[in-house]
Design a protein around this motif. Structure first.
Motif, PDB file in Angstrom:
ATOM      1  N   LEU A  50      19.900 -51.008 -17.065  1.00 14.78           N
ATOM      2  CA  LEU A  50      18.635 -50.352 -17.336  1.00 14.78           C
ATOM      3  C   LEU A  50      18.172 -49.513 -16.143  1.00 14.78           C
ATOM      4  CD1 LEU A  50      16.542 -50.096 -19.537  1.00 14.78           C
ATOM      5  CD2 LEU A  50      15.434 -52.163 -18.669  1.00 14.78           C
ATOM      6  N   LEU A  51      18.333 -50.045 -14.942  1.00 18.15           N
ATOM      7  CA  LEU A  51      17.955 -49.292 -13.741  1.00 18.15           C
ATOM      8  C   LEU A  51      18.816 -48.043 -13.582  1.00 18.15           C
ATOM      9  CD1 LEU A  51      17.336 -52.190 -11.189  1.00 18.15           C
ATOM     10  CD2 LEU A  51      15.643 -50.525 -11.998  1.00 18.15           C
ATOM     11  N   LEU A  52      20.077 -48.143 -13.958  1.00 14.25           N
ATOM     12  CA  LEU A  52      20.968 -46.986 -13.885  1.00 14.25           C
ATOM     13  C   LEU A  52      20.470 -45.879 -14.805  1.00 14.25           C
ATOM     14  CD1 LEU A  52      23.574 -45.736 -12.784  1.00 14.25           C
ATOM     15  CD2 LEU A  52      24.795 -46.805 -14.699  1.00 14.25           C
ATOM     16  N   THR A  53      20.061 -46.242 -16.011  1.00 14.14           N
ATOM     17  CA  THR A  53      19.525 -45.260 -16.961  1.00 14.14           C
ATOM     18  C   THR A  53      18.237 -44.645 -16.433  1.00 14.14           C
ATOM     19  OG1 THR A  53      20.490 -46.392 -18.869  1.00 14.14           O
ATOM     20  CG2 THR A  53      18.617 -44.948 -19.293  1.00 14.14           C
ATOM     21  N   LEU A  54      17.347 -45.475 -15.907  1.00 17.64           N
ATOM     22  CA  LEU A  54      16.073 -44.983 -15.384  1.00 17.64           C
ATOM     23  C   LEU A  54      16.275 -44.070 -14.183  1.00 17.64           C
ATOM     24  CD1 LEU A  54      13.918 -48.230 -15.694  1.00 17.64           C
ATOM     25  CD2 LEU A  54      13.744 -46.166 -17.098  1.00 17.64           C
ATOM     26  N   ARG A  55      17.281 -44.370 -13.360  1.00 16.55           N
ATOM     27  CA  ARG A  55      17.598 -43.490 -12.222  1.00 16.55           C
ATOM     28  C   ARG A  55      18.145 -42.161 -12.716  1.00 16.55           C
ATOM     29  NH1 ARG A  55      21.631 -46.239  -8.231  1.00 16.55           N
ATOM     30  NH2 ARG A  55      21.441 -44.191  -7.280  1.00 16.55           N
ATOM     31  N   ARG A  56      19.028 -42.206 -13.698  1.00 15.48           N
ATOM     32  CA  ARG A  56      19.621 -40.983 -14.233  1.00 15.48           C
ATOM     33  C   ARG A  56      18.554 -40.075 -14.850  1.00 15.48           C
ATOM     34  NH1 ARG A  56      23.258 -43.119 -17.422  1.00 15.48           N
ATOM     35  NH2 ARG A  56      21.974 -43.046 -19.291  1.00 15.48           N
ATOM     36  N   GLU A  57      17.565 -40.673 -15.486  1.00 11.52           N
ATOM     37  CA  GLU A  57      16.501 -39.895 -16.118  1.00 11.52           C
ATOM     38  C   GLU A  57      15.382 -39.526 -15.153  1.00 11.52           C
ATOM     39  OE1 GLU A  57      16.750 -38.740 -19.131  1.00 11.52           O
ATOM     40  OE2 GLU A  57      18.698 -39.735 -19.381  1.00 11.52           O
ATOM     41  N   GLY A  58      15.459 -40.013 -13.903  1.00  9.62           N
ATOM     42  CA  GLY A  58      14.469 -39.630 -12.894  1.00  9.62           C
ATOM     43  C   GLY A  58      13.190 -40.430 -12.897  1.00  9.62           C
ATOM     44  N   TYR A  59      13.165 -41.561 -13.644  1.00  7.71           N
ATOM     45  CA  TYR A  59      11.936 -42.351 -13.693  1.00  7.71           C
ATOM     46  C   TYR A  59      11.804 -43.284 -12.490  1.00  7.71           C
ATOM     47  CZ  TYR A  59      11.293 -40.629 -18.404  1.00  7.71           C
ATOM     48  OH  TYR A  59      11.109 -39.803 -19.491  1.00  7.71           O
ATOM     49  N   VAL A  60      12.918 -43.676 -11.883  1.00  4.23           N
ATOM     50  CA  VAL A  60      12.891 -44.442 -10.639  1.00  4.23           C
ATOM     51  C   VAL A  60      13.900 -43.836  -9.679  1.00  4.23           C
ATOM     52  CG1 VAL A  60      12.211 -46.587 -11.813  1.00  4.23           C
ATOM     53  CG2 VAL A  60      14.637 -46.145 -11.337  1.00  4.23           C
ATOM     54  N   ILE A  70       9.052 -45.405  -7.747  1.00  7.74           N
ATOM     55  CA  ILE A  70       8.884 -44.547  -8.918  1.00  7.74           C
ATOM     56  C   ILE A  70       9.457 -43.162  -8.629  1.00  7.74           C
ATOM     57  CG2 ILE A  70       6.865 -45.779  -9.792  1.00  7.74           C
ATOM     58  CD1 ILE A  70       5.098 -43.648  -8.579  1.00  7.74           C
ATOM     59  N   GLY A  71      10.037 -42.550  -9.672  1.00  6.67           N
ATOM     60  CA  GLY A  71      10.705 -41.273  -9.513  1.00  6.67           C
ATOM     61  C   GLY A  71       9.854 -40.089  -9.898  1.00  6.67           C
ATOM     62  N   ALA A  72      10.424 -38.905  -9.706  1.00  4.52           N
ATOM     63  CA  ALA A  72       9.694 -37.659  -9.940  1.00  4.52           C
ATOM     64  C   ALA A  72       9.264 -37.501 -11.397  1.00  4.52           C
ATOM     65  CB  ALA A  72      10.557 -36.468  -9.511  1.00  4.52           C
ATOM     66  N   SER A  73      10.120 -37.916 -12.327  1.00  2.85           N
ATOM     67  CA  SER A  73       9.788 -37.763 -13.743  1.00  2.85           C
ATOM     68  C   SER A  73       8.539 -38.549 -14.104  1.00  2.85           C
ATOM     69  CB  SER A  73      10.957 -38.216 -14.620  1.00  2.85           C
ATOM     70  OG  SER A  73      12.062 -37.368 -14.464  1.00  2.85           O
ATOM     71  N   LEU A  74       8.396 -39.739 -13.510  1.00  4.11           N
ATOM     72  CA  LEU A  74       7.225 -40.562 -13.795  1.00  4.11           C
ATOM     73  C   LEU A  74       5.989 -40.004 -13.119  1.00  4.11           C
ATOM     74  CD1 LEU A  74       6.525 -43.084 -15.381  1.00  4.11           C
ATOM     75  CD2 LEU A  74       6.893 -44.432 -13.315  1.00  4.11           C
ATOM     76  N   LEU A  75       6.160 -39.473 -11.911  1.00  6.16           N
ATOM     77  CA  LEU A  75       5.030 -38.891 -11.194  1.00  6.16           C
ATOM     78  C   LEU A  75       4.460 -37.678 -11.926  1.00  6.16           C
ATOM     79  CD1 LEU A  75       6.363 -39.081  -7.524  1.00  6.16           C
ATOM     80  CD2 LEU A  75       4.450 -40.389  -8.482  1.00  6.16           C
ATOM     81  N   LEU A  76       5.349 -36.942 -12.609  1.00  7.57           N
ATOM     82  CA  LEU A  76       4.892 -35.753 -13.329  1.00  7.57           C
ATOM     83  C   LEU A  76       4.000 -36.087 -14.513  1.00  7.57           C
ATOM     84  CD1 LEU A  76       8.096 -33.515 -13.437  1.00  7.57           C
ATOM     85  CD2 LEU A  76       5.955 -32.989 -12.282  1.00  7.57           C
TER      86      LEU A  76
END
Length: 252
Positions: A50-60, A70-76
């Motif tokens: 799950l973390l791998l998917t979230l990293r790939r999508e930019g959420y973490v 937290i990643g850029a996608s979530l910050l946006l």
């Protein structure tokens, strides 16, 4: 319209993803996977994927000491107009990536205020979108998108829709008998893509998988020219496997 009770589907992992994001968001300086596992109750094996998917999508993101932030996608995804635009952009990027993965035009649709609405499309020169020769709102009984959305409604919701949009014949393969249509919708499993084999348009095949976020029925779909019909099922399976990031974006 009322939705049918939501069945177990391959997209339930998005609930776990949200729990992980809540855990990461609480730790401004980063949090280890072990701590995330303790806070969410998720086993480390499932959490790693799950973390791998979230990293790939930019959420973490993973920082130098191995902790997650937290990643850029979530910050946006802030609030108001900025959030809506960021979400739309993120969804469009995800749809474009899906288009390239499955080699087909990809569509995001919802059932809003009693109507089928195709909200976003990712197509291209090599993956043209289907020609909307009949308004999608009037042809739910014939399209993969429409049938996938109707399958998520209860009986009264379907009856209401059909009372406003009659099941007219669009091709020789179109189902016009309401009893047969409803029987097929009742038998449709949430884990199996809905198919349209030239029911909407001659020369085009389509597939759709459900995406239910909140109280609205939604779906992710693809279309292929008839000469590529042999790829439909494998493309639909790929679409189904990769639907979780789209549902996650919708849920956020």
């Amino acid at each position: 319209m009322a939705l049918k009770p939501e069945p177990t589907a391959p997209f339930h992992s998005v609930q776990y993803a949200l729990r992980v994001l809540e855990s990461v968001s609480k730790h401004g300086n980063g949090v280890t996977d072990a701590q995330i596992s303790r806070e969410t109750g998720l086993p480390t094996g499932h959490l790693a994927s799950l973390l791998l998917t979230l990293r790939r999508e930019g959420y973490v993101e993973q920082v130098s000491d191995g902790a997650y932030v937290i990643g850029a996608s979530l910050l946006l995804l802030g609030s108001g107009a900025a959030r809506r635009q960021a979400l739309e952009d993120r969804l469009q990027l995800t749809l474009s990536e899906l288009r390239d993965s499955v080699g087909a035009a990809v569509y995001l649709s919802r059932y809003v205020d009693g109507e089928v609405s195709v909200t976003q499309v990712a197509d291209g020169p090599l993956t043209p979108a289907v020609n909307e020769w009949v308004d999608f709102r009037s042809s739910a009984h014939a399209s993969a998108v429409g049938k996938c959305l109707l399958a998520q409604l209860d009986h009264d919701g379907r009856r209401d829709h059909i009372s406003r949009h009659r099941t007219v014949r669009l091709t020789s393969r179109t189902i016009t008998d309401e009893k047969i249509l409803f029987s097929q919708l009742d038998a449709q499993s949430a884990t199996v893509p809905v198919l349209d084999l030239q029911e909407y348009a001659v020369g085009t095949v389509c597939a759709a998988v459900p995406l239910t976020a909140g109280s609205a029925a939604g779906c992710l779909a693809l279309s292929l020219p008839i000469e590529d019909a042999h790829r439909l099922r494998s493309a639909a399976e790929t679409l189904s496997r990769r639907a979780a990031p789209v549902l996650l974006s919708l849920a956020l």
